[in-house]
Design a protein around this motif. Sequence first.
Motif, short mmCIF file in Angstrom:
data_model
loop_
_atom_site.label_atom_id
_atom_site.label_comp_id
_atom_site.label_asym_id
_atom_site.label_seq_id
_atom_site.Cartn_x
_atom_site.Cartn_y
_atom_site.Cartn_z
N SER A 65 11.18 8.13 -5.97
CA SER A 65 10.55 7.05 -5.20
C SER A 65 10.37 5.86 -6.13
O SER A 65 10.45 5.98 -7.35
CB SER A 65 9.21 7.50 -4.64
N GLY A 66 10.09 4.73 -5.55
CA GLY A 66 9.97 3.49 -6.32
C GLY A 66 8.53 3.00 -6.30
O GLY A 66 7.60 3.77 -6.07
N GLY A 67 8.36 1.69 -6.55
CA GLY A 67 7.03 1.12 -6.60
C GLY A 67 6.40 1.36 -7.95
O GLY A 67 7.07 1.69 -8.92
N ASN A 68 5.07 1.26 -8.03
CA ASN A 68 4.36 1.38 -9.31
C ASN A 68 3.81 2.78 -9.58
O ASN A 68 3.78 3.23 -10.73
CB ASN A 68 3.21 0.38 -9.34
N THR A 69 3.39 3.48 -8.52
CA THR A 69 2.71 4.76 -8.72
C THR A 69 3.54 5.75 -9.56
O THR A 69 3.01 6.42 -10.44
CB THR A 69 2.37 5.39 -7.36
N PRO A 70 4.85 5.87 -9.34
CA PRO A 70 5.59 6.92 -10.08
C PRO A 70 5.85 6.63 -11.56
O PRO A 70 6.11 7.56 -12.32
CB PRO A 70 6.93 7.02 -9.33
N GLY A 94 15.42 7.27 -3.13
CA GLY A 94 15.03 7.24 -1.72
C GLY A 94 15.09 5.85 -1.13
O GLY A 94 15.26 5.68 0.07
N ASP A 95 14.97 4.85 -2.00
CA ASP A 95 15.11 3.46 -1.53
C ASP A 95 15.29 2.55 -2.73
O ASP A 95 15.08 2.95 -3.88
CB ASP A 95 13.91 3.03 -0.68
N GLU A 96 15.73 1.34 -2.42
CA GLU A 96 15.93 0.36 -3.49
C GLU A 96 15.74 -1.05 -2.95
O GLU A 96 15.94 -1.31 -1.76
CB GLU A 96 17.33 0.52 -4.10
N SER A 106 13.59 -3.90 -9.58
CA SER A 106 14.53 -2.81 -9.34
C SER A 106 13.89 -1.43 -9.57
O SER A 106 13.33 -1.17 -10.64
CB SER A 106 15.75 -2.95 -10.27
N ASN A 107 13.98 -0.56 -8.58
CA ASN A 107 13.48 0.81 -8.76
C ASN A 107 14.32 1.55 -9.80
O ASN A 107 13.81 2.38 -10.56
CB ASN A 107 13.53 1.57 -7.43
N PHE A 108 15.63 1.22 -9.84
CA PHE A 108 16.50 1.84 -10.85
C PHE A 108 16.00 1.49 -12.25
O PHE A 108 15.86 2.35 -13.13
CB PHE A 108 17.95 1.40 -10.69
N GLY A 166 6.28 7.66 -1.79
CA GLY A 166 5.01 6.99 -2.02
C GLY A 166 4.42 6.59 -0.68
O GLY A 166 4.97 6.90 0.38
N LEU A 167 3.30 5.92 -0.74
CA LEU A 167 2.63 5.46 0.49
C LEU A 167 2.20 4.02 0.29
O LEU A 167 1.39 3.73 -0.60
CB LEU A 167 1.41 6.34 0.80
N GLY A 168 2.75 3.13 1.12
CA GLY A 168 2.38 1.73 1.05
C GLY A 168 1.07 1.49 1.81
O GLY A 168 0.68 2.31 2.65
N GLY A 171 1.19 1.94 5.38
CA GLY A 171 1.65 3.24 5.87
C GLY A 171 3.15 3.42 5.79
O GLY A 171 3.69 4.41 6.30
N HIS A 172 3.85 2.48 5.10
CA HIS A 172 5.29 2.69 4.93
C HIS A 172 5.55 3.73 3.85
O HIS A 172 4.71 3.99 2.99
CB HIS A 172 6.01 1.38 4.62
N THR A 173 6.76 4.34 3.89
CA THR A 173 7.20 5.21 2.82
C THR A 173 8.68 4.96 2.62
O THR A 173 9.36 4.49 3.55
CB THR A 173 6.90 6.69 3.11
N ALA A 174 9.22 5.26 1.42
CA ALA A 174 10.55 4.78 1.07
C ALA A 174 10.57 3.31 1.47
O ALA A 174 9.58 2.61 1.17
CB ALA A 174 11.64 5.62 1.76
N SER A 175 11.61 2.80 2.16
CA SER A 175 11.51 1.44 2.69
C SER A 175 11.54 1.46 4.21
O SER A 175 12.18 0.61 4.85
CB SER A 175 12.61 0.55 2.09
N THR A 223 -5.75 4.87 -6.07
CA THR A 223 -5.95 3.50 -5.57
C THR A 223 -5.75 3.41 -4.06
O THR A 223 -6.17 2.44 -3.45
CB THR A 223 -4.94 2.53 -6.23
N LYS A 224 -5.12 4.42 -3.46
CA LYS A 224 -4.81 4.33 -2.04
C LYS A 224 -6.03 4.68 -1.20
O LYS A 224 -6.83 5.54 -1.56
CB LYS A 224 -3.65 5.26 -1.67
N GLN A 225 -6.13 3.98 -0.06
CA GLN A 225 -7.30 4.17 0.81
C GLN A 225 -7.34 5.58 1.41
O GLN A 225 -6.35 6.04 1.98
CB GLN A 225 -7.26 3.19 1.96
#
Length: 259
Positions: A65-70, A94-96, A106-108, A166-168, A171-175, A223-225
């Motif tokens: 997964s991407g974003g900051n959490t991982p 899972g997404d980019e 870039s998640n890569f 992850g969880l945006g 409520g999104h996940t991947a993209s 950090t997630k609600q």
Amino acid sequence: MPVSRDRVATGRVHRIGGQDAYLPLLAMNCQVVRTKNFVADAANLIVDLAHKTLAERKEFRIALSGGNTPRPVYFELARVGHDLPWDRILITFGDERCVPPDDEQSNFRMARESLFVPARVPEKSIMRMRGEIDPQMAAQEYQDHIDLLATQRGEQIYQHDLILLGLGDDGHTASLFPDTSALDENVRRVVANFVPKLNVWRLTFTFPLINHARQIFFLVNATKQRKLIQAVLDGDPKYPASRVNSAAGEVTWILGQSS
Ligand code: 6PG
């Protein structure tokens, strides 16, 4: 590893029309791991599953997964997973974001800096989504790669051993963002998804591919609600993440606890 695991009750009692009503959770067969050592426990759970799978099937197929959490989890994975046979691990995304591989978005790039380089992951083990080319072409190309892997293994749809998600905050996940076209995709495994609120294209796995995985780990730090997480676990359909449900296996929510 002081973690509490509880299997989400397969339903909850709600007051509807003054009557107690038992509402089954929408098919989310999952367990919740609550931990104060989020990074270490998440990395250890991934490494444990990798060793178990490699012993059973000689190959471990994981989607990042991407974003900051991982990012800190990947650093820890590189450290505690140093003895993993990375040449027998197949890594997909899972997404980019639709940016070049050296872009800070870039998640890569994030995975390269936090996992591939520290763990010396061989290039042949990494399947990158080409965010720098036309989104439609990139999605088709990646789906063709995934389909070839499936064909080579005698499978209809490529079955990941583990997909990290992850969880945006919406409520999104991947993209797979709320109110976007990719949510309704029932056939294709990878698509280009336009996200109006970000005014960007994203490349993303679809639910048919995600829900075909043997295991799915949601990595959600403290950090997630809590309210959002509970609403997703309760199957609130307005949140795309609530539609993740591993038909073949299990969904595990790894939830960081601050206190
Ligand atoms: C991405 C992700 C996305 C992410 C969530 C949570 O490319 O952004 O794959 O689904 O997991 O947006 O992001 P954070 O971990 O940064 O909160």
